[in-house]
Design a protein around this motif. Structure first.
Motif, mmCIF file in Angstrom:
data_model
loop_
_atom_site.group_PDB
_atom_site.id
_atom_site.type_symbol
_atom_site.label_atom_id
_atom_site.label_comp_id
_atom_site.label_asym_id
_atom_site.label_seq_id
_atom_site.Cartn_x
_atom_site.Cartn_y
_atom_site.Cartn_z
ATOM 1 N N GLY B 135 0.808 -1.210 0.000
ATOM 2 C CA GLY B 135 0.000 0.000 0.000
ATOM 3 C C GLY B 135 0.846 1.268 0.000
ATOM 4 N N THR E 38 1.096 -6.471 5.441
ATOM 5 C CA THR E 38 -0.113 -6.930 4.747
ATOM 6 C C THR E 38 0.025 -8.388 4.325
ATOM 7 O OG1 THR E 38 -0.604 -4.696 3.976
ATOM 8 C CG2 THR E 38 -1.621 -6.501 2.773
ATOM 9 N N GLN E 83 -6.598 -2.919 3.910
ATOM 10 C CA GLN E 83 -5.958 -1.611 3.777
ATOM 11 C C GLN E 83 -6.742 -0.756 2.767
ATOM 12 O OE1 GLN E 83 -1.797 -2.184 3.055
ATOM 13 N NE2 GLN E 83 -1.249 -0.068 3.457
ATOM 14 N N ASP E 157 -5.883 -3.879 9.063
ATOM 15 C CA ASP E 157 -4.709 -3.415 8.328
ATOM 16 C C ASP E 157 -4.801 -1.897 8.143
ATOM 17 O OD1 ASP E 157 -2.413 -3.254 6.907
ATOM 18 O OD2 ASP E 157 -3.031 -4.578 5.264
#
Ligand SMILES: Nc1ncnc2c1ncn2[C@@H]1O[C@H](COP(=O)(O)OP(=O)(O)OP(=O)(O)O)[C@@H](O)[C@H]1O
Ligand SMILES: Nc1ncnc2c1ncn2[C@@H]1O[C@H](COP(=O)(O)OP(=O)(O)OP(=O)(O)O)[C@@H](O)[C@H]1O
Ligand SMILES: [Mg+2]
Ligand SMILES: [Mg+2]
Lengths: 231, 237, 239, 231, 237
Positions: B135, E38, E83, E157
């Motif tokens: 991310g 993640t 996320q 997350d």
């Protein structure tokens, strides 16, 4: 079993040429029409949509007949084209390609349209903020992301063009070396009392061709998908 | 640079009615989730058309509904780092970074590119596709992509949101440098008062689509020690 | 020029094997190459109407030849009735039905029982049109009509009988002779329908060589071949 | 112009029934095959893919002939079906529907497959973490997100089924009231020296039908797309 | 609850080699962008299969490559707030929230639902589709969706990444309450040391795919005042 006669060879080559030309010429046009249908609202849109689907709805013989009336030597468009541009479709392989292209058109347009509709508009917005003019957004983003649809459309179109015969035989007849494709050769063989073995041989050939096209397209499509899903 | 915004826009039940002029080098947009920050930024970028009003940069009108002016996004030369990174999935990181340069037909500038990739620490990712990034990596590439298009104004919609603090500490000063040296003006969206204080030269506070305060750092809520949270823990146990 | 040594023949699909054989022979003898396009007579007539480059038209029935002549696409003076055929009743090879006398009082519907009768489309395919005419003449049409399964060609009708999908079929003798899956169980009286005729003519725009080819089609050489494929040869052969 | 004879009416009704049944029966099957092709890797996948495309590649007459060999009274499958399930295709409208369904199958499968391939796997993952078993993930997420493709496939398939005639007439022939669809009626009219006006009347009818199907599907597709793009 | 993770996994050039046991109620995963947080969480959720190793909760094995055990994601009853929110675009907010309940065939619990929607302040959004939400709203709905599926373990997350500080201040205590009262154990990913301190009972520090520290709040880097940034401003001007 596979001893193919010279006439048959010619028909095979012709089929390949006709289907390839039909697909390649129809693809850019199909992309344009698909884009119009997917992204634009305009007067007559439903009409265009219907027109695109028409060759699917009509019995092929009717499509062929309408082509004969329009693009034939004595047809309105046909006469004009031959007088002014020297382009003749009537009873030429180009006419077979025209017929196949038109018959394949709906199959080509739909998947492309579907893929264009599925493209994430936010990607196009991002491209615009980076300075891409609309047509460059289209060519570098939309079209690339819609590639699986373009490939699917081309496969369907090509397969259809290989199998087409009703419109072709009605429009440009079944002249060996000029307009006799595999499919129309199969047709006349099937009409002949002892033609079945030869017909089946040609059918096998067209299956092989289609299979090859299919495998090639799967390969491209897999690559395109991998790209899109990013792995 | 002078950014003037005076627009109204309805999105479903939500109404934006905002007017401000960001004279400084960095205009901060500060406000709660759903206050209308992204919508405002989208209007400045040309992605969302105001229902009524004007947007201009210096003497150039970008939007003027009365005069039916709407400069399309690709002619605004406004860079935008989206809240969701929006990397192009079919291009690898290198091609994503290069996209703006290609579209604007700018000359290749390896020095600038090296500087940006180094700073954002994305040099090792150049051959990857967006799907293979974390991310934070994605957000950094998006930042690099916008910078390398050499915009005259940069819109940053919470660009550091998914970055760890170490990286923030590295990148924020770079943004400050961009502001001061390269003098790329910015509109900076964040809900982090600390970041705002660092970067913004003038601040627009939004609430429910309206500007409720405008000015320097003094309009920001007071910073709470260690990320604002400890003050409230009493209530939670 | 090679182009001058070429004739284009538009012929009904059912003529394919006989004509292919003759065309090869003709090319060998005269050096004139024959290009034959086989399709439905209706299609070919309409194509000639639209200016198709055909020199010769061989139609499977008189209707489409008349159609073309009415539109001045055909040189009427060259028209000849080249071939004839007879109409037969067929059944699957292992069928119990055999030796049917076809004449007045012939009850086709009863013979078919609850099975189907395959034939070419009685409105469109020449063999079907003759079948309908014959049955009408014999007074058997009204009861038999609901049992008809109309195919788009004689060959398709033959297949339906050969696969025993249909219990009976009405086709040309020339086709029935070659299909091993069927047997001929009766022949329709020649006077029960208009004579079955395959007319041949040169088109209005035909090349000069067309005359020679037409003459060849009337030769005894051609007669042998056509008869080999089950057609009746109508003209008096010119050597 | 639109005075339609009773036989023609029957043909029109039959066409509608045949096309509707063909499309509705083929759709779930098409979805299953599309899913297999889009998501599974298995031995013989290319073969299945080729098989699906076959009716497109082969001249319709050949497909009809193969159907006759397989599903006819004496055909392997046909004999079994009629002996054990009492299902008969030969000379029945059900046979016409079978032929149309098979001819329409490739057109149905491709767009669905395309849409399934385009579904964001991350949505499916999210559904799984919320406790959805694979088949529920499929029915509540994948299939819903692939809806535009399903609709596109159904339209193409339906249009094709309306226009089909080569395979149908070869398989179940042309029996007014039983297997004579609009297309086969048009075909015989075109072969009749003075049949053109009547043929054109029927062609107009089939255009109207296809147009109606098109408009309906566009409406559904627009809704589906709006859902997906969230506005 | 005892979460044991001992896995290795290669993603391209990136290698994860992590082993830890989260005995506490909230296990914090802390690490820089690209550290592998993640990826680890995906393995716990069952979305990514480890190349080698084991994952278990209490006495139940979820993954064991040696024994070829891999419990599929939908049978793990592990909630996951991604996320990127990953809301279902074809469902409205209400249906998104209800999805887990339907899939797990749980009885309707209006009280619980009301409590969650109130807390997350998403009651006004129930009829909207995800495309009509702001970034923060989306994240809140995703949090609600995971909670309402009544998982036995919750993976978060960076769930507060795109929330403004006011909202964080509201939601964090709720998470603390979840932890303490409802005793829903969690794995919490964040790069905000303050949040971590608040919530985590044990902390796993990751760097480049490896666990570099493990323990209580003391393993976290020291908090800097007002969002860590001011310490660095010198360098930037
Ligand atoms: N499919 C892949 N191929 C190659 N590398 C990958 C792939 N997926 C992830 N990676 C790499 O693995 C590393 C860990 O990714 P991960 O998403 O777990 O990071 P993270 O700790 O969650 O970071 P962030 O805080 O930025 O979200 C990253 O460097 C990423 O680039
Ligand atoms: N298409 C739409 N229809 C209805 N409401 C919308 C639409 N788009 C946005 N909204 C609403 O407008 C408000 C402002 O949204 P916006 O994305 O601008 O917020 P934001 O300030 O960027 O919030 P965040 O910090 O959460 O990203 C939100 O309440 C959102 O729900
Ligand atoms: Mg926002
Ligand atoms: Mg991450």
């Amino acid at each position: 079993m596979f001893d193919i006669s010279p006439t048959e060879w010619i028909a095979i080559q012709l089929s390949l040429r006709v289907a390839a030309v039909a697909t390649l010429v129809a693809t850019p046009l199909g992309i344009a029409v698909a884009w119009l249908l997917a992204r634009r609202d305009f007067w007559g849109k439903s009409l265009l949509d219907a027109l695109v689907h028409l060759p699917l709805v009509l019995p092929p013989v009717v499509t062929g007949y309408l082509l004969l009336l329009t693009f034939g030597r004595r047809g309105l468009v046909g006469a004009w084209l031959s007088d002014h541009l020297g382009v003749v479709f009537a009873f030429r392989w180009t006419g077979a390609a025209l017929a196949c292209g038109i018959m394949a058109f709906p199959l080509l347009v739909r998947p492309i349209r579907l893929s264009i509709e599925a493209v994430d508009r936010r990607m196009e917005q991002a491209a615009a903020t980076l300075g891409a003019a609309p047509w460059r957004v289209f060519s570098t983003i939309t079209l690339r992301l819609a590639m699986p649809g373009v490939l699917a459309g081309m496969v369907l179109g090509f397969a259809k063009a290989i199998g087409e015969f009703g419109a072709t035989i009605t429009f440009v007849s079944n002249i060996p070396g000029e307009t006799q494709t595999i499919s129309s050769a199969v047709y006349s063989l099937i009409q002949t009392p002892d033609g079945d073995p030869a017909a089946m041989r040609l059918v096998a050939v067209s299956i092989v061709i289609a299979l090859a096209a299919l495998v090639a397209s799967e390969w491209f499509a897999r690559r395109a998908l991998q790209r899109l899903h990013g792995n | 640079m002078m950014l003037r915004v005076d627009v109204s826009k309805s999105l479903g039940d939500f109404h934006i009615e905002a007017s401000f002029a960001g004279a400084g080098r960095v205009t901060g947009l500060f406000g709660a989730s759903g206050a209308g920050k992204t919508s405002l930024v989208n209007m400045i970028a040309g992605l969302l058309r105001p229902d009524r009003g004007r947007i201009s940069i210096d003497s150039e009108t970008l939007d003027d509904t009365a005069a039916r002016v709407h400069v399309p996004a690709h002619r605004r030369r406004i860079g935008y780092v989206f809240q969701d990174a929006r990397l192009f999935p079919h291009l690898d990181v290198r091609q994503n970074l290069d996209y703006g340069r290609r579209m604007n037909r700018l000359a290749d500038d390896p020095v600038q590119r090296a500087r940006v990739t180094d700073l954002l620490d994305i040099g090792g990712l150049l051959g990857r596709r967006p799907g293979q990034l974390s991310g934070g990596e994605r957000q950094r590439v998006a930042l690099g992509r916008a910078l390398l298009a050499q915009p005259r104004l940069l819109l940053l919609d919470e660009p550091l949101g998914s970055l760890d603090e170490e990286r923030k500490v590295e990148i924020l000063p770079y943004l400050v440098r961009l502001r001061d040296e390269a003098s790329v003006p910015m509109v900076y969206v964040s809900h982090n008062a600390g970041e705002m204080r660092q970067l913004a030269t003038s601040i627009v506070m939004l609430r429910r689509g309206r500007v409720i305060a405008f000015g320097g750092a003094e309009v920001l809520p007071e910073a709470l020690p260690s990320g604002l949270i400890s003050a409230n823990t009493r209530t939670s146990r | 020029l090679a182009e001058d040594k070429r004739l284009t023949v538009f012929a009904a699909a059912s003529m394919k094997n006989a004509l292919d054989e003759l065309n090869t022979a003709y090319a060998a003898n005269t050096g004139v190459k024959i290009v034959a396009s086989y399709a439905a007579s209706s299609t070919l007539a309409k194509q000639i109407e639209q200016g198709a480059p055909a020199d010769i038209f061989v139609s499977a029935d008189t209707d489409w030849m008349d159609y073309a002549i009415a539109r001045k696409d055909i040189d009427e003076s060259t028209r000849i009735n080249l071939l004839g055929n007879s109409l037969v009743l067929i059944a699957p090879k292992d069928s119990a039905i055999d030796n049917v006398a076809i004449g007045r009082g012939f009850d086709l519907a009863k013979l078919a029982g609850d099975g189907r009768i395959a034939a070419g489309d009685v409105n469109a395919v020449p063999a079907g049109k003759y079948a309908k005419a014959a049955l009408e003449d014999l007074g058997a049409w009204r009861t038999a009509e609901p049992k008809f399964a109309m195919a788009d060609s004689v060959r398709a009708a033959l297949t339906l009988v050969a696969r025993a999908e249909a219990v009976l079929g009405i086709v040309y003798a020339s086709d029935a002779r070659i299909e091993p899956g069927v047997k001929i169980v009766g022949t329709f009286p020649a006077d029960s329908h208009r004579p079955i005729v395959y007319p041949v003519a040169a088109t209005a725009a035909a090349k000069a060589e067309a005359a020679g080819y037409l003459a060849f089609l009337r030769s005894s050489r051609a007669k042998t071949t056509f008869e080999k494929y089950g057609f009746t040869f109508l003209p008096r052969p010119t050597s």
